[in-house]
Design a protein around this motif. Structure first.
Motif, PDB file in Angstrom:
ATOM      1  N   ASP A 155     -10.864 -12.922 -30.381  1.00  0.00           N
ATOM      2  CA  ASP A 155      -9.454 -12.209 -29.587  1.00  0.00           C
ATOM      3  C   ASP A 155      -8.915 -13.534 -29.403  1.00  0.00           C
ATOM      4  N   PHE A 156      -7.485 -13.354 -29.166  1.00  0.00           N
ATOM      5  CA  PHE A 156      -6.711 -14.678 -28.527  1.00  0.00           C
ATOM      6  C   PHE A 156      -6.141 -14.108 -27.245  1.00  0.00           C
ATOM      7  N   PHE A 157      -6.576 -14.943 -26.037  1.00  0.00           N
ATOM      8  CA  PHE A 157      -6.640 -14.643 -24.715  1.00  0.00           C
ATOM      9  C   PHE A 157      -4.845 -14.432 -24.547  1.00  0.00           C
ATOM     10  N   LEU A 158      -4.178 -15.343 -24.906  1.00  0.00           N
ATOM     11  CA  LEU A 158      -2.822 -15.407 -24.421  1.00  0.00           C
ATOM     12  C   LEU A 158      -2.065 -14.118 -24.982  1.00  0.00           C
ATOM     13  N   CYS A 159      -2.404 -13.564 -25.999  1.00  0.00           N
ATOM     14  CA  CYS A 159      -1.765 -12.469 -26.481  1.00  0.00           C
ATOM     15  C   CYS A 159      -2.128 -11.346 -25.239  1.00  0.00           C
ATOM     16  N   LYS A 160      -2.930 -11.295 -24.525  1.00  0.00           N
ATOM     17  CA  LYS A 160      -3.533 -10.314 -23.584  1.00  0.00           C
ATOM     18  C   LYS A 160      -2.529 -10.813 -22.212  1.00  0.00           C
ATOM     19  N   GLU A 161      -2.328 -12.304 -22.016  1.00  0.00           N
ATOM     20  CA  GLU A 161      -1.496 -12.732 -20.921  1.00  0.00           C
ATOM     21  C   GLU A 161      -0.365 -13.355 -21.496  1.00  0.00           C
ATOM     22  N   ARG A 162       0.596 -12.407 -21.489  1.00  0.00           N
ATOM     23  CA  ARG A 162       1.652 -12.939 -22.120  1.00  0.00           C
ATOM     24  C   ARG A 162       2.607 -13.676 -21.242  1.00  0.00           C
ATOM     25  N   ASN A 163       2.373 -13.554 -19.967  1.00  0.00           N
ATOM     26  CA  ASN A 163       3.353 -14.424 -19.125  1.00  0.00           C
ATOM     27  C   ASN A 163       3.006 -15.700 -19.197  1.00  0.00           C
ATOM     28  N   LYS A 164       1.745 -16.021 -19.409  1.00  0.00           N
ATOM     29  CA  LYS A 164       1.098 -17.475 -19.434  1.00  0.00           C
ATOM     30  C   LYS A 164       1.824 -17.898 -20.972  1.00  0.00           C
ATOM     31  N   ALA A 165       1.598 -17.082 -21.948  1.00  0.00           N
ATOM     32  CA  ALA A 165       2.153 -17.566 -23.108  1.00  0.00           C
ATOM     33  C   ALA A 165       3.554 -18.110 -23.291  1.00  0.00           C
ATOM     34  N   LEU A 166       4.491 -16.992 -22.514  1.00  0.00           N
ATOM     35  CA  LEU A 166       5.755 -17.406 -22.573  1.00  0.00           C
ATOM     36  C   LEU A 166       5.968 -18.473 -21.510  1.00  0.00           C
ATOM     37  N   TRP A 167       5.400 -18.796 -20.338  1.00  0.00           N
ATOM     38  CA  TRP A 167       5.366 -19.863 -19.585  1.00  0.00           C
ATOM     39  C   TRP A 167       5.168 -21.148 -20.221  1.00  0.00           C
ATOM     40  N   LEU A 168       4.109 -21.393 -21.220  1.00  0.00           N
ATOM     41  CA  LEU A 168       3.736 -22.461 -21.747  1.00  0.00           C
ATOM     42  C   LEU A 168       4.962 -22.701 -23.003  1.00  0.00           C
ATOM     43  N   GLY A 169       5.043 -21.524 -23.721  1.00  0.00           N
ATOM     44  CA  GLY A 169       6.188 -21.868 -24.793  1.00  0.00           C
ATOM     45  C   GLY A 169       7.408 -22.357 -24.355  1.00  0.00           C
ATOM     46  N   LEU A 170       8.140 -21.589 -23.360  1.00  0.00           N
ATOM     47  CA  LEU A 170       9.200 -22.046 -22.718  1.00  0.00           C
ATOM     48  C   LEU A 170       9.297 -23.423 -22.141  1.00  0.00           C
ATOM     49  N   HIS A 171       8.064 -23.635 -21.390  1.00  0.00           N
ATOM     50  CA  HIS A 171       7.854 -25.202 -21.008  1.00  0.00           C
ATOM     51  C   HIS A 171       7.982 -26.129 -22.204  1.00  0.00           C
ATOM     52  N   ALA A 172       7.728 -25.833 -23.334  1.00  0.00           N
ATOM     53  CA  ALA A 172       7.482 -26.739 -24.691  1.00  0.00           C
ATOM     54  C   ALA A 172       9.020 -26.823 -24.951  1.00  0.00           C
ATOM     55  N   PHE A 173       9.797 -25.901 -25.099  1.00  0.00           N
ATOM     56  CA  PHE A 173      11.166 -25.993 -25.518  1.00  0.00           C
ATOM     57  C   PHE A 173      12.056 -26.711 -24.656  1.00  0.00           C
ATOM     58  N   ILE A 174      11.788 -26.331 -23.193  1.00  0.00           N
ATOM     59  CA  ILE A 174      12.565 -27.062 -22.399  1.00  0.00           C
ATOM     60  C   ILE A 174      12.030 -28.684 -22.286  1.00  0.00           C
ATOM     61  N   SER A 175      10.935 -28.982 -22.584  1.00  0.00           N
ATOM     62  CA  SER A 175      10.587 -30.386 -22.522  1.00  0.00           C
ATOM     63  C   SER A 175      11.220 -31.133 -23.705  1.00  0.00           C
ATOM     64  N   VAL A 176      11.201 -30.462 -24.720  1.00  0.00           N
ATOM     65  CA  VAL A 176      12.100 -31.028 -25.967  1.00  0.00           C
ATOM     66  C   VAL A 176      13.472 -31.203 -25.897  1.00  0.00           C
ATOM     67  N   PHE A 177      13.919 -30.056 -25.427  1.00  0.00           N
ATOM     68  CA  PHE A 177      15.425 -29.943 -25.611  1.00  0.00           C
ATOM     69  C   PHE A 177      15.875 -30.923 -24.213  1.00  0.00           C
ATOM     70  N   GLY A 178      14.963 -31.257 -23.180  1.00  0.00           N
ATOM     71  CA  GLY A 178      15.333 -31.830 -22.219  1.00  0.00           C
ATOM     72  C   GLY A 178      15.887 -33.374 -22.652  1.00  0.00           C
ATOM     73  N   TYR A 179      15.590 -33.799 -24.036  1.00  0.00           N
ATOM     74  CA  TYR A 179      15.848 -35.178 -24.394  1.00  0.00           C
ATOM     75  C   TYR A 179      17.080 -35.238 -24.846  1.00  0.00           C
ATOM     76  N   LEU A 180      17.938 -34.146 -24.772  1.00  0.00           N
ATOM     77  CA  LEU A 180      19.494 -34.222 -25.505  1.00  0.00           C
ATOM     78  C   LEU A 180      20.200 -33.378 -24.394  1.00  0.00           C
ATOM     79  N   ARG A 181      21.331 -33.944 -23.853  1.00  0.00           N
ATOM     80  CA  ARG A 181      22.251 -33.868 -22.951  1.00  0.00           C
ATOM     81  C   ARG A 181      23.224 -32.662 -23.220  1.00  0.00           C
ATOM     82  N   ARG A 182      23.462 -32.386 -24.603  1.00  0.00           N
ATOM     83  CA  ARG A 182      24.027 -31.147 -24.822  1.00  0.00           C
ATOM     84  C   ARG A 182      23.436 -29.777 -24.772  1.00  0.00           C
ATOM     85  N   TYR A 183      22.136 -30.046 -24.342  1.00  0.00           N
ATOM     86  CA  TYR A 183      21.417 -28.640 -24.359  1.00  0.00           C
ATOM     87  C   TYR A 183      21.415 -28.171 -22.984  1.00  0.00           C
ATOM     88  N   ARG A 184      22.117 -28.727 -22.152  1.00  0.00           N
ATOM     89  CA  ARG A 184      22.125 -28.196 -20.429  1.00  0.00           C
ATOM     90  C   ARG A 184      22.102 -26.929 -20.346  1.00  0.00           C
TER      91      ARG A 184
END
Length: 226
Positions: A155-184
């Motif tokens: 089983d994939f535990f993050l599928c059951k704990e979707r709040n953690k999956a979303l937190w991690l995924g959003l953090h990844a996008f925020i971290s990457v987009f944070g390199y560019l000012r136009r994404y404020r």
């Protein structure tokens, strides 16, 4: 190699493929990194950093919907069961693999948005933010399906704990987009969505530490976003 001096003389220490990261030793093979101590498996993103492989072309009309479809294409090849099977990897490595899948997807999306007019980004913040969240959940479902196909008891535990999956995924996008000012504006929207994921403070600290480790290995700066 020092423990096997005779072998080292034959192989040559500079020709060794063994890689040392965060105190771990990895052997790269077929785009994967195999931990020589635990046998855990990760993707070797260093092979893609700085290359044309992180570039993207979206043609035709309906650019927004085409981007959504492309986002799914970005994650599909990196949702292999071996990366998320708890019989192969520990929970922390599984979560790290999930994070890095999202980080690479974010790099690909950033590459596309960098070529778009700034007004397109500003006028589609809500659409982009929701599409990113939906893609994170799509990743969860795809991983879960592939694990069940290869390991019926798995089983994939993050599928059951979707709040953690979303937190991690959003953090990844925020971290990457944070390199560019136009994404404020997008960053502000993603951070707002991330805060809505109601996590215990202890869980947040664990995820923050994991995200830090994942980013250190991933090294966004090598993907030439600016």
């Amino acid at each position: 190699l020092k423990q096997y001096s005779q072998v080292a003389q034959d192989v040559g220490i500079n020709k060794s493929l063994i890689r040392f990261t965060n105190g771990n030793t990895f052997f790269p093979w077929c785009g994967m990194l195999f931990n020589t101590k635990s046998c855990e498996v990760q993707i070797d993103y260093s092979r893609l950093a700085g290359s044309s492989a992180n570039d993207i072309t979206i043609g035709g009309s309906g650019g927004g919907l085409s981007l959504v479809a492309k986002m799914k294409d970005f994650v599909r090849p990196r949702c292999q069961a071996i990366l998320f099977d708890n019989k192969v990897n520990s929970v922390s490595v599984i979560a790290l693999n999930f994070y890095q899948v999202q980080a690479f997807c974010a790099v690909k999306v950033a590459k596309y948005l960098n070529r778009s007019h700034l007004s397109i980004i500003k006028n589609n913040v809500k659409f982009l933010s929701i599409s990113i969240q939906e893609n994170i959940l799509f990743t969860c479902n795809l991983i879960s399906s592939r694990i069940k196909n290869t390991n019926q008891s798995g089983d994939f535990f993050l599928c059951k704990e979707r709040n953690k999956a979303l937190w991690l995924g959003l953090h990844a996008f925020i971290s990457v987009f944070g390199y560019l000012r136009r994404y404020r504006k997008i960053l502000s929207a993603l951070k707002s969505f991330q805060k809505q994921e109601d996590l215990h403070s202890k869980d947040t600290l664990i995820l923050q530490e994991l995200a830090k480790k994942a980013l250190e290995q991933f090294d966004v700066s090598k993907f030439q976003l600016f």
